[in-house]
Scaffold this motif. Structure first.
Motif, PDB file in Angstrom:
ATOM      1  N   PHE A 102       0.830  -1.201   0.000  1.00  0.00           N
ATOM      2  CA  PHE A 102       0.000   0.000   0.000  1.00  0.00           C
ATOM      3  C   PHE A 102       0.867   1.255   0.000  1.00  0.00           C
ATOM      4  N   PHE A 103       1.886   1.291   0.875  1.00  0.00           N
ATOM      5  CA  PHE A 103       2.765   2.452   0.943  1.00  0.00           C
ATOM      6  C   PHE A 103       3.471   2.691  -0.389  1.00  0.00           C
ATOM      7  N   ALA A 104       3.877   1.621  -1.050  1.00  0.00           N
ATOM      8  CA  ALA A 104       4.535   1.759  -2.357  1.00  0.00           C
ATOM      9  C   ALA A 104       3.554   2.311  -3.384  1.00  0.00           C
ATOM     10  N   MET A 105       2.345   1.799  -3.393  1.00  0.00           N
ATOM     11  CA  MET A 105       1.359   2.216  -4.392  1.00  0.00           C
ATOM     12  C   MET A 105       0.939   3.676  -4.234  1.00  0.00           C
ATOM     13  N   VAL A 106       0.819   4.158  -2.996  1.00  0.00           N
ATOM     14  CA  VAL A 106       0.401   5.553  -2.808  1.00  0.00           C
ATOM     15  C   VAL A 106       1.560   6.534  -2.979  1.00  0.00           C
ATOM     16  N   GLY A 107       2.777   6.013  -3.098  1.00  0.00           N
ATOM     17  CA  GLY A 107       3.914   6.882  -3.354  1.00  0.00           C
ATOM     18  C   GLY A 107       4.716   7.292  -2.141  1.00  0.00           C
ATOM     19  N   LEU A 108       4.504   6.656  -1.010  1.00  0.00           N
ATOM     20  CA  LEU A 108       5.277   7.019   0.180  1.00  0.00           C
ATOM     21  C   LEU A 108       6.764   6.751   0.011  1.00  0.00           C
ATOM     22  N   SER A 109       7.120   5.815  -0.866  1.00  0.00           N
ATOM     23  CA  SER A 109       8.538   5.501  -1.063  1.00  0.00           C
ATOM     24  C   SER A 109       9.287   6.655  -1.703  1.00  0.00           C
ATOM     25  N   LYS A 110       8.551   7.610  -2.254  1.00  0.00           N
ATOM     26  CA  LYS A 110       9.175   8.766  -2.902  1.00  0.00           C
ATOM     27  C   LYS A 110       9.206   9.998  -2.004  1.00  0.00           C
ATOM     28  N   LYS A 111       8.719   9.872  -0.790  1.00  0.00           N
ATOM     29  CA  LYS A 111       8.584  11.024   0.097  1.00  0.00           C
ATOM     30  C   LYS A 111       9.756  11.150   1.057  1.00  0.00           C
ATOM     31  N   SER A 112      10.039  12.382   1.426  1.00  0.00           N
ATOM     32  CA  SER A 112      11.105  12.672   2.391  1.00  0.00           C
ATOM     33  C   SER A 112      10.586  12.421   3.809  1.00  0.00           C
ATOM     34  N   PRO A 113      11.492  12.236   4.779  1.00  0.00           N
ATOM     35  CA  PRO A 113      11.045  12.062   6.169  1.00  0.00           C
ATOM     36  C   PRO A 113      10.129  13.187   6.675  1.00  0.00           C
TER      37      PRO A 113
END
Length: 142
Positions: free
Chosen positions: A30-41
């Protein structure tokens, strides 16, 4: 602030649709699909604060059960098994809730590991596909 200030509405819709069936929710996917992997801390921290509905500084079990509804009002609640698995993935100290360590501005425990592993995986994929010499070995992984 809304989640769509940080995440694309189309990504959210795709992620919600991918886990419509009971017991199909995976936090990492889910985190990968919503784009969290591209977000900064700092962006992840703001998203965490939005998800912390009661503003306690923690995401507790009842908030986790309604996790998907933060992203889409019509989304289903997580099943008891999904909620337990999600809590185990993010609960650093076994207190039954997922916290945020504000001193170092990062999510605590395994939730950080999940998000940061997605970032690393995306970086490795980018590296593997952009490097001709690496394509023969790394690109096969991705």
């Amino acid at each position: 602030m809304a989640l769509t200030d940080f995440l694309a509405a189309s990504d959210i819709t795709s992620a919600i649709n991918a886990c419509r069936a009971n017991d199909s929710f995976s936090p990492k996917k889910f985190f990968a699909m919503v784009g969290l992997s591209k977000k900064s801390p700092p962006e992840i921290e703001k998203i965490f604060m939005i998800l912390d509905q009661d503003k306690s500084g923690y995401i507790e079990q009842d908030e986790l059960q309604l996790f998907l509804q933060n992203f889409s009002k019509g989304a289903r609640p997580l099943t008891a098994a999904e909620t337990r698995a999600f809590l185990l993935a993010g609960d650093k100290d076994g207190d039954g809730k997922i916290g945020w360590d504000g001193r170092v501005t990062r999510p605590s425990g395994r939730l950080l590991f999940i998000v940061m592993s997605l970032v690393l995986e995306a970086e490795l994929r980018h590296f593997a596909l952009d490097r001709p010499a690496a394509k023969s070995k790394l690109a096969k992984l991705y």
